[in-house]
Design a protein around this motif. Sequence first.
Motif, PDB file in Angstrom:
ATOM      1  N   LEU A 133      39.146  33.350  46.474  1.00  0.00           N
ATOM      2  CA  LEU A 133      38.624  32.118  47.082  1.00  0.00           C
ATOM      3  C   LEU A 133      39.413  31.755  48.340  1.00  0.00           C
ATOM      4  O   LEU A 133      38.828  31.402  49.375  1.00  0.00           O
ATOM      5  CB  LEU A 133      38.684  30.963  46.083  1.00  0.00           C
ATOM      6  N   LYS A 134      40.728  31.852  48.248  1.00  0.00           N
ATOM      7  CA  LYS A 134      41.562  31.520  49.405  1.00  0.00           C
ATOM      8  C   LYS A 134      41.299  32.486  50.561  1.00  0.00           C
ATOM      9  O   LYS A 134      41.154  32.071  51.722  1.00  0.00           O
ATOM     10  CB  LYS A 134      43.039  31.556  49.021  1.00  0.00           C
ATOM     11  N   GLU A 135      41.230  33.774  50.242  1.00  0.00           N
ATOM     12  CA  GLU A 135      40.963  34.778  51.283  1.00  0.00           C
ATOM     13  C   GLU A 135      39.623  34.525  51.951  1.00  0.00           C
ATOM     14  O   GLU A 135      39.472  34.696  53.166  1.00  0.00           O
ATOM     15  CB  GLU A 135      41.009  36.184  50.680  1.00  0.00           C
ATOM     16  N   TYR A 136      38.619  34.110  51.153  1.00  0.00           N
ATOM     17  CA  TYR A 136      37.294  33.831  51.700  1.00  0.00           C
ATOM     18  C   TYR A 136      37.344  32.646  52.664  1.00  0.00           C
ATOM     19  O   TYR A 136      36.765  32.699  53.761  1.00  0.00           O
ATOM     20  CB  TYR A 136      36.311  33.549  50.566  1.00  0.00           C
ATOM     21  N   VAL A 137      38.054  31.581  52.279  1.00  0.00           N
ATOM     22  CA  VAL A 137      38.161  30.399  53.155  1.00  0.00           C
ATOM     23  C   VAL A 137      38.839  30.765  54.469  1.00  0.00           C
ATOM     24  O   VAL A 137      38.383  30.368  55.555  1.00  0.00           O
ATOM     25  CB  VAL A 137      38.938  29.269  52.445  1.00  0.00           C
ATOM     26  N   LEU A 138      39.892  31.558  54.410  1.00  0.00           N
ATOM     27  CA  LEU A 138      40.600  31.965  55.630  1.00  0.00           C
ATOM     28  C   LEU A 138      39.714  32.836  56.514  1.00  0.00           C
ATOM     29  O   LEU A 138      39.820  32.817  57.739  1.00  0.00           O
ATOM     30  CB  LEU A 138      41.885  32.717  55.261  1.00  0.00           C
ATOM     31  N   ARG A 139      38.795  33.574  55.876  1.00  0.00           N
ATOM     32  CA  ARG A 139      37.897  34.455  56.622  1.00  0.00           C
ATOM     33  C   ARG A 139      36.799  33.672  57.345  1.00  0.00           C
ATOM     34  O   ARG A 139      36.405  34.016  58.451  1.00  0.00           O
ATOM     35  CB  ARG A 139      37.289  35.474  55.657  1.00  0.00           C
ATOM     36  N   ILE A 140      36.282  32.618  56.691  1.00  0.00           N
ATOM     37  CA  ILE A 140      35.138  31.892  57.265  1.00  0.00           C
ATOM     38  C   ILE A 140      35.554  30.740  58.172  1.00  0.00           C
ATOM     39  O   ILE A 140      34.723  30.175  58.872  1.00  0.00           O
ATOM     40  CB  ILE A 140      34.215  31.331  56.156  1.00  0.00           C
ATOM     41  N   LYS A 141      36.822  30.371  58.153  1.00  0.00           N
ATOM     42  CA  LYS A 141      37.204  29.159  58.874  1.00  0.00           C
ATOM     43  C   LYS A 141      37.086  29.293  60.385  1.00  0.00           C
ATOM     44  O   LYS A 141      36.881  28.304  61.088  1.00  0.00           O
ATOM     45  CB  LYS A 141      38.609  28.712  58.467  1.00  0.00           C
ATOM     46  N   ARG A 167      31.037  21.666  55.070  1.00  0.00           N
ATOM     47  CA  ARG A 167      30.535  23.007  55.433  1.00  0.00           C
ATOM     48  C   ARG A 167      31.254  24.088  54.638  1.00  0.00           C
ATOM     49  O   ARG A 167      30.635  25.011  54.098  1.00  0.00           O
ATOM     50  CB  ARG A 167      30.727  23.238  56.939  1.00  0.00           C
ATOM     51  N   VAL A 168      32.569  23.973  54.527  1.00  0.00           N
ATOM     52  CA  VAL A 168      33.358  24.960  53.777  1.00  0.00           C
ATOM     53  C   VAL A 168      32.966  24.941  52.306  1.00  0.00           C
ATOM     54  O   VAL A 168      32.808  25.993  51.672  1.00  0.00           O
ATOM     55  CB  VAL A 168      34.872  24.672  53.936  1.00  0.00           C
ATOM     56  N   LYS A 169      32.792  23.748  51.751  1.00  0.00           N
ATOM     57  CA  LYS A 169      32.400  23.623  50.336  1.00  0.00           C
ATOM     58  C   LYS A 169      31.054  24.300  50.084  1.00  0.00           C
ATOM     59  O   LYS A 169      30.885  25.041  49.104  1.00  0.00           O
ATOM     60  CB  LYS A 169      32.334  22.135  49.962  1.00  0.00           C
ATOM     61  N   ASP A 170      30.082  24.083  50.974  1.00  0.00           N
ATOM     62  CA  ASP A 170      28.755  24.683  50.810  1.00  0.00           C
ATOM     63  C   ASP A 170      28.833  26.209  50.826  1.00  0.00           C
ATOM     64  O   ASP A 170      28.201  26.889  50.007  1.00  0.00           O
ATOM     65  CB  ASP A 170      27.812  24.196  51.916  1.00  0.00           C
ATOM     66  N   LEU A 171      29.618  26.764  51.756  1.00  0.00           N
ATOM     67  CA  LEU A 171      29.774  28.219  51.843  1.00  0.00           C
ATOM     68  C   LEU A 171      30.505  28.780  50.621  1.00  0.00           C
ATOM     69  O   LEU A 171      30.158  29.861  50.121  1.00  0.00           O
ATOM     70  CB  LEU A 171      30.525  28.592  53.123  1.00  0.00           C
ATOM     71  N   MET A 172      31.506  28.056  50.144  1.00  0.00           N
ATOM     72  CA  MET A 172      32.235  28.501  48.942  1.00  0.00           C
ATOM     73  C   MET A 172      31.322  28.526  47.727  1.00  0.00           C
ATOM     74  O   MET A 172      31.393  29.441  46.897  1.00  0.00           O
ATOM     75  CB  MET A 172      33.435  27.588  48.684  1.00  0.00           C
ATOM     76  N   GLU A 173      30.452  27.513  47.600  1.00  0.00           N
ATOM     77  CA  GLU A 173      29.515  27.483  46.468  1.00  0.00           C
ATOM     78  C   GLU A 173      28.582  28.692  46.496  1.00  0.00           C
ATOM     79  O   GLU A 173      28.297  29.299  45.458  1.00  0.00           O
ATOM     80  CB  GLU A 173      28.712  26.176  46.496  1.00  0.00           C
TER      81      GLU A 173
END
Length: 448
Positions: free
Chosen positions: A373-381, A419-425
């Motif tokens: 999850l953390k890696e994904y957030v760092l990738r999309i930010k 926006r980040v929450k929507d992409l994470m879901e």
Amino acid sequence: DQFERAEKGDVTVMIGPRSALFTPFPKLGLIVIDEEHESAYKSELSPRYHARETAEELARMNGASVVLGSATPSLEAYTRAKTGQYRLYRLAERAKKDSHMAKVSVVDLREELKRGNKSIFSVQLREAMEERLKNHEQIILFLNRRGYSTFVSCRSCGEAIRCPHCDVTLTLHRNQHLKCHYCGYEIPVPPRCPSCGSPYIAGFGTGTQKIETMVKQVFPEARVLRMDRDTTSQKGGHEEILSAFAEGGADILVGTQMIVKGHDFPNVTLVGVLAADMSLYTDDYRSGERTFQLLTQAAGRAGRGMREGEVVIQTYSPEHYAIKAAAAQDYKAFYEQEIRYRELLGYPPAEELMAVLAAGEDERLLETGCKYLKEYVLRIKGKAPLEVIGPASPGVDKIKDIYRRVIYIKAPEYRTLIRVKDLMEQYIEINSGFAKLRIQFDFNPMNL
């Protein structure tokens, strides 16, 4: 039943906790939130709504007004008042005519120890209690921890006796039982250390039960009541204790934070805060704010009648700005200091914060899931000004055999976190590895 009565127009006023907001009044006109700073206005279950924001939206939808009341406003509400989002009204006088704010003293417990006083009662507090008892006035003693001792530990190997289902130590109660205040697990105190077999085990720390016992030893003539979650667990427990104290059935009321909020006892002329540091050094960026609010609320319980009130705050940190501001009853001084720290560290209301709470029975799977999850957030930010913290323990690693982790994401703007929450879901939904984990999103959490 009450909601149906309101919908039919049989009642026009609903009083209740945060769920009362959803009363289906055909024509809603006013929402009043008293003690708006209270963390209980934030739901602990999903959806994790806050009553303040929910009230604002309901009022907007119905063309109604919202009034927030507090002697110690939350930083969020006061910041909105300062920036013009809310209108600010100041009540400079107490509701009761001729009643005055209590005189507040701060006692440095380090100095008490240097003078050889190892008691929980400072010399000043003890003398003040003796005087009040002689004058037949009432006393409140506040300690924000229930139980008899904080934990039981082995003096040979140093191991504390812990709950097998939660990552916390068991609390010793006066009935010589150890209890977990998270899941309710309870056992008698073992005769020997479960780790090394040593018979040298003992309780450490102090809770409200122990204070009650100590008060009775020091002031044997005093009538003492205790009010905490243990004594109020039965139906009507709150009312029974408060009524007895209000009617003069006790001289001293010992308790946790529930005794310092909103009560009006005209004969209480002394409030003793036994350990102000207990809420000051918790692992939460709101600890200073909570300490200031608790101490200010506690100080407000003394001198509510015609007699002058006194408050004694005992602490190991008399120089801390939250304690100094509470002693001076100076909200503005506290706010100006606290908001600087929030701006410096990027915490609400200076910035927006989202907690991603993950839980599961398999600790290794949980760790792996949080890592992805953390890696994904760092990738999309991308170039968004996001700060990602964790995964970390949310205070307690495990509750009821369920492991817990949290990732904190900070951003200057709320819409960025949405926006980040929507992409994470979406990411969680298409990856089957997350199926065995429970993941929730909490914006600007009240309890980290």
